[in-house]
Scaffold this motif. Structure first.
Motif, PDB file in Angstrom:
ATOM      1  N   MET A 101       0.845  -1.197   0.000  1.00  0.00           N
ATOM      2  CA  MET A 101       0.000   0.000   0.000  1.00  0.00           C
ATOM      3  C   MET A 101       0.887   1.257   0.000  1.00  0.00           C
ATOM      4  SD  MET A 101      -3.118   0.999   2.574  1.00  0.00           S
ATOM      5  CE  MET A 101      -2.138   1.263   4.036  1.00  0.00           C
ATOM      6  N   GLN A 115       2.086   4.988   0.757  1.00  0.00           N
ATOM      7  CA  GLN A 115       1.925   5.837   1.932  1.00  0.00           C
ATOM      8  C   GLN A 115       1.305   7.165   1.529  1.00  0.00           C
ATOM      9  OE1 GLN A 115       5.492   6.545   4.173  1.00  0.00           O
ATOM     10  NE2 GLN A 115       4.359   6.753   6.069  1.00  0.00           N
ATOM     11  N   ASN A 116       0.332   7.590   2.282  1.00  0.00           N
ATOM     12  CA  ASN A 116      -0.362   8.846   2.042  1.00  0.00           C
ATOM     13  C   ASN A 116      -0.287   9.641   3.347  1.00  0.00           C
ATOM     14  OD1 ASN A 116      -1.937  10.867   1.039  1.00  0.00           O
ATOM     15  ND2 ASN A 116      -3.777   9.640   0.775  1.00  0.00           N
ATOM     16  N   ASN A 143      -8.221   9.212   4.060  1.00  0.00           N
ATOM     17  CA  ASN A 143      -7.329   8.791   2.981  1.00  0.00           C
ATOM     18  C   ASN A 143      -5.878   8.630   3.431  1.00  0.00           C
ATOM     19  OD1 ASN A 143      -9.478   8.796   1.232  1.00  0.00           O
ATOM     20  ND2 ASN A 143      -9.097  10.873   0.479  1.00  0.00           N
ATOM     21  N   THR A 196      -2.526   7.428   5.493  1.00  0.00           N
ATOM     22  CA  THR A 196      -1.991   6.264   6.205  1.00  0.00           C
ATOM     23  C   THR A 196      -1.119   6.715   7.373  1.00  0.00           C
ATOM     24  OG1 THR A 196      -0.137   6.185   4.646  1.00  0.00           O
ATOM     25  CG2 THR A 196      -2.033   4.763   4.174  1.00  0.00           C
ATOM     26  N   HIS A 197      -0.640   7.967   7.319  1.00  0.00           N
ATOM     27  CA  HIS A 197       0.245   8.491   8.365  1.00  0.00           C
ATOM     28  C   HIS A 197      -0.107   9.950   8.617  1.00  0.00           C
ATOM     29  CE1 HIS A 197       3.793   8.654  10.874  1.00  0.00           C
ATOM     30  NE2 HIS A 197       4.331   9.624  10.157  1.00  0.00           N
ATOM     31  N   GLY A 235      -5.271   1.132  11.235  1.00  0.00           N
ATOM     32  CA  GLY A 235      -4.466   1.007  10.026  1.00  0.00           C
ATOM     33  C   GLY A 235      -3.664   2.256   9.704  1.00  0.00           C
ATOM     34  N   LYS A 236      -3.758   3.261  10.563  1.00  0.00           N
ATOM     35  CA  LYS A 236      -2.994   4.496  10.370  1.00  0.00           C
ATOM     36  C   LYS A 236      -1.943   4.614  11.481  1.00  0.00           C
ATOM     37  CE  LYS A 236      -7.267   6.656   8.780  1.00  0.00           C
ATOM     38  NZ  LYS A 236      -7.043   6.453   7.352  1.00  0.00           N
TER      39      LYS A 236
END
Length: 195
Positions: free
Chosen positions: A1, A3-4, A75, A77-78, A123-124
């Motif tokens: 996945m 990274q966003n 949206n 991830t971090h 999940g973040k």
């Protein structure tokens, strides 16, 4: 996945050291090809008050900037929070944004037969970059890190975001330009790795 990354700047002053840190992280992440967005809370238009608390019978409509904030969080991830410690906590603009954005049904939901919430933001991961005039040891051991506890444990981990790492930059008022520049470089390294 892929990274966003969402960088949240919680300092109201556009010329602050926090602003420089947030922009440095953003530019470094962008330069290395990471998908990154910088959200400057001072530019958002919204009511700072959660007027009815969590009363499900009285709905407070979300302003467009808060709907956008929720979309960016979903949206991401971090998440990277950059803000100063004021009175051992956080600026009002950041607390207000959290109150209005991290709502039941979006960030968590209550469970009837459990004291623990259903965590809706799993999940973040996150990083907190916090500046302060006090020494880090004083903030941690005498104040017991109230602002970090509030954001890390009371908000992010409560909603399922983990791990949450913390970077402290202390005694800002008394630091020379060499040290401040070293911390900019450190933030640049974090941004380039998406950490």
């Amino acid at each position: 996945m892929n990274q966003n990354i969402l960088v949240i700047l919680g300092h109201p002053n556009p010329n602050s050291y926090c602003a420089k840190l947030a922009e440095t992280y953003y530019e470094a992440a962008k330069k290395t090809g990471l998908n990154v967005t910088l959200l400057k809370l001072r530019d958002l238009k919204f009511d700072y008050n959660l007027n009815f608390g969590y009363d499900k019978n009285k709905k407070q409509e979300l302003e467009p900037d808060l709907i956008l904030s929720q979309t960016l969080i979903q949206n991401a991830t971090h998440l990277v929070f950059v803000y100063p410690s004021w009175w051992a906590s956080m600026p009002a603009i950041l607390k207000a944004w959290i109150d209005r954005v991290f709502l039941p049904g979006f960030a968590f939901s209550y469970q009837k037969h459990s004291p623990f919430p259903k965590q809706l933001l799993k999940g973040k991961t996150a990083r907190i970059i916090i500046t302060m005039d006090a020494p880090t040891w004083y903030y941690k051991w005498f104040n017991r890190s109230p602002g970090v506890q509030l954001l890390k444990h009371g908000t992010l981990e409560f909603c399922g975001i983990k791990p949450v790492k913390v970077t402290y930059f202390d005694k800002i008022r008394f630091r020379d330009s060499k040290t401040l520049n070293q911390w900019i470089k450190k933030t640049e390294r974090l941004g380039s790795k998406g950490q």
